[in-house]
Design a protein around this motif. Sequence first.
Motif, mmCIF file in Angstrom:
data_model
loop_
_atom_site.group_PDB
_atom_site.id
_atom_site.type_symbol
_atom_site.label_atom_id
_atom_site.label_comp_id
_atom_site.label_asym_id
_atom_site.label_seq_id
_atom_site.Cartn_x
_atom_site.Cartn_y
_atom_site.Cartn_z
ATOM 1 N N GLY A 62 0.783 -1.229 0.000
ATOM 2 C CA GLY A 62 0.000 0.000 0.000
ATOM 3 C C GLY A 62 0.814 1.279 0.000
ATOM 4 O O GLY A 62 0.261 2.375 0.177
ATOM 5 N N LEU A 63 2.134 1.201 -0.223
ATOM 6 C CA LEU A 63 2.944 2.419 -0.313
ATOM 7 C C LEU A 63 2.520 3.266 -1.512
ATOM 8 O O LEU A 63 2.113 2.727 -2.552
ATOM 9 N N ARG A 64 2.631 4.579 -1.367
ATOM 10 C CA ARG A 64 2.401 5.481 -2.493
ATOM 11 C C ARG A 64 3.630 5.437 -3.399
ATOM 12 O O ARG A 64 4.746 5.696 -2.947
ATOM 13 N N ILE A 65 3.434 5.108 -4.673
ATOM 14 C CA ILE A 65 4.552 4.972 -5.603
ATOM 15 C C ILE A 65 4.302 5.837 -6.836
ATOM 16 O O ILE A 65 3.279 5.678 -7.504
ATOM 17 N N TRP A 66 5.233 6.758 -7.102
ATOM 18 C CA TRP A 66 5.185 7.572 -8.314
ATOM 19 C C TRP A 66 6.478 7.375 -9.087
ATOM 20 O O TRP A 66 7.573 7.296 -8.489
ATOM 21 N N VAL A 67 6.350 7.302 -10.403
ATOM 22 C CA VAL A 67 7.497 7.166 -11.301
ATOM 23 C C VAL A 67 7.370 8.248 -12.366
ATOM 24 O O VAL A 67 6.299 8.413 -12.955
ATOM 25 N N PHE A 68 8.448 9.003 -12.585
ATOM 26 C CA PHE A 68 8.383 10.057 -13.606
ATOM 27 C C PHE A 68 9.572 9.981 -14.545
ATOM 28 O O PHE A 68 10.611 9.407 -14.209
ATOM 29 N N SER A 69 9.403 10.572 -15.733
ATOM 30 C CA SER A 69 10.459 10.563 -16.748
ATOM 31 C C SER A 69 10.534 11.904 -17.453
ATOM 32 O O SER A 69 9.522 12.386 -17.982
ATOM 33 N N GLY A 70 11.745 12.492 -17.468
ATOM 34 C CA GLY A 70 11.997 13.585 -18.392
ATOM 35 C C GLY A 70 11.952 13.009 -19.796
ATOM 36 O O GLY A 70 12.623 12.007 -20.074
ATOM 37 N N ASP A 71 11.159 13.617 -20.688
ATOM 38 C CA ASP A 71 10.893 12.938 -21.962
ATOM 39 C C ASP A 71 11.940 13.174 -23.044
ATOM 40 O O ASP A 71 11.798 12.667 -24.161
ATOM 41 N N VAL A 72 13.013 13.929 -22.743
ATOM 42 C CA VAL A 72 14.101 14.051 -23.710
ATOM 43 C C VAL A 72 15.412 13.500 -23.136
ATOM 44 O O VAL A 72 16.500 13.859 -23.580
ATOM 45 N N ASP A 73 15.296 12.626 -22.160
ATOM 46 C CA ASP A 73 16.467 11.957 -21.599
ATOM 47 C C ASP A 73 16.794 10.728 -22.433
ATOM 48 O O ASP A 73 15.918 9.907 -22.695
ATOM 49 N N SER A 74 18.057 10.585 -22.868
ATOM 50 C CA SER A 74 18.452 9.373 -23.593
ATOM 51 C C SER A 74 19.306 8.461 -22.739
ATOM 52 O O SER A 74 19.814 7.452 -23.209
ATOM 53 N N VAL A 75 19.507 8.800 -21.455
ATOM 54 C CA VAL A 75 20.294 7.954 -20.553
ATOM 55 C C VAL A 75 19.421 6.804 -20.047
ATOM 56 O O VAL A 75 19.748 5.628 -20.216
ATOM 57 N N VAL A 76 18.306 7.132 -19.397
ATOM 58 C CA VAL A 76 17.281 6.144 -19.046
ATOM 59 C C VAL A 76 15.967 6.724 -19.560
ATOM 60 O O VAL A 76 15.241 7.395 -18.833
ATOM 61 N N PRO A 77 15.677 6.500 -20.836
ATOM 62 C CA PRO A 77 14.573 7.219 -21.484
ATOM 63 C C PRO A 77 13.185 6.788 -21.032
ATOM 64 O O PRO A 77 13.002 5.748 -20.398
ATOM 65 N N VAL A 78 12.220 7.613 -21.418
ATOM 66 C CA VAL A 78 10.834 7.362 -21.062
ATOM 67 C C VAL A 78 10.356 6.029 -21.631
ATOM 68 O O VAL A 78 9.563 5.323 -20.996
ATOM 69 N N THR A 79 10.837 5.643 -22.798
ATOM 70 C CA THR A 79 10.432 4.363 -23.392
ATOM 71 C C THR A 79 10.898 3.197 -22.534
ATOM 72 O O THR A 79 10.190 2.195 -22.383
ATOM 73 N N ALA A 80 12.103 3.311 -21.961
ATOM 74 C CA ALA A 80 12.618 2.254 -21.087
ATOM 75 C C ALA A 80 11.710 2.079 -19.879
ATOM 76 O O ALA A 80 11.343 0.956 -19.502
ATOM 77 N N THR A 81 11.339 3.194 -19.266
ATOM 78 C CA THR A 81 10.480 3.138 -18.081
ATOM 79 C C THR A 81 9.106 2.570 -18.417
ATOM 80 O O THR A 81 8.559 1.754 -17.668
#
Length: 363
Positions: free
Chosen positions: A274-293
């Motif tokens: 029941g922990l609150r979990i948020w995940v966010f992505s900067g959408d022009v990052d190519s290090v760990v990109p939004v598509t990976a997440t």
Amino acid sequence: MVLISLPSTCKQAGPGCSSVAYGASEEIGPFRINKTASGLYLNKFSWNSVANLLFLETPAGVGFSYSNRSSDLLDTGDIRTAKDSLEFLVGWMNRFPRYKHREVYLTGESYAGHYVPQLAREIMMYNKRSKHPINLKGFMVGNAVTDNYYDNLGTVTYWWSHAMISDKTYRQLINTTTSTHPHATILTEAPPLAGVFGCLTIPARLSGHYLGYDPCTEKYAEIYYNRPDVQRAFHANVTRIPYKWTACSEVLNRNWNDTDVSVLPIYREMLASGLRIWVFSGDVDSVVPVTATRYSLAQLKLATKTPWRPWYVKNQVGGWTEVYEGLTFATVRGAGHEVPLFKPRAALELFESFLKGRPLPKS
């Protein structure tokens, strides 16, 4: 409440960087270092406007943190980092008991995609056996290393879709990724990392400070934290470590002994708790990109509560978000690997919404 900010990754795509150098000094802390490293100026989008911030330098050897046994720097990894971080947090709570019953949240970016859920799990196990449990309420990670296979797949896809690699290289990398055991693939070919540039002169100023992204911030930190007067003021380096302060430790990076191939099993545990979990992505990052997440999170197979929609900051689209059962995912439009450095106002809005457990602004 107390926010624990955990370190990020090295530019070489491994652990060993300082949360003081990055999180505190160029992202979410109350002060930024000026371009001559001669002093500080206020960060008006600091996250300490809404929470108490605690920046944790972990494992030993990061920043000014140290061990009495130099061999420890050659023998560390995910498991030890999580256990040491819990030991620190328990000790810190005992040292400052007025915070013992406050709500605690964990945040981090990049390789802290491992540190944060791993520490959350350690805290949950500690709470089961302790008479004085830590009041952990949730965690939030950004552009987070999550699952080797799906991170690799999403990263290659992002590079190709943004014309960073050729069709030939894309096919080679995809064939390597998809023909290998899902949890054994490590990318060995990579274009230059987005946001990692040589220092440039950026002429635009406002009140004597640069506007937007300044690629030299790490350089300013390394000058500033090696100043003897700064170390004295911080009560840092009292043991006189025999090396210069650096934003990232190459020793730790080269000697990392264990790493989870995937933290998705921990996500499943934490979702069940029941922990609150948020995940966010900067959408022009190519290090760990939004598509990976997105590829990684898709493996959790969570039901959608609120479908994909834009969210807003100052009447502009701040990014897009989708809310699942137990987890909120959000993008930050135009942000690179260090979201609060690229988009500080949007990052603060994201953080406030996370703390309050409220939906991101719809207008």
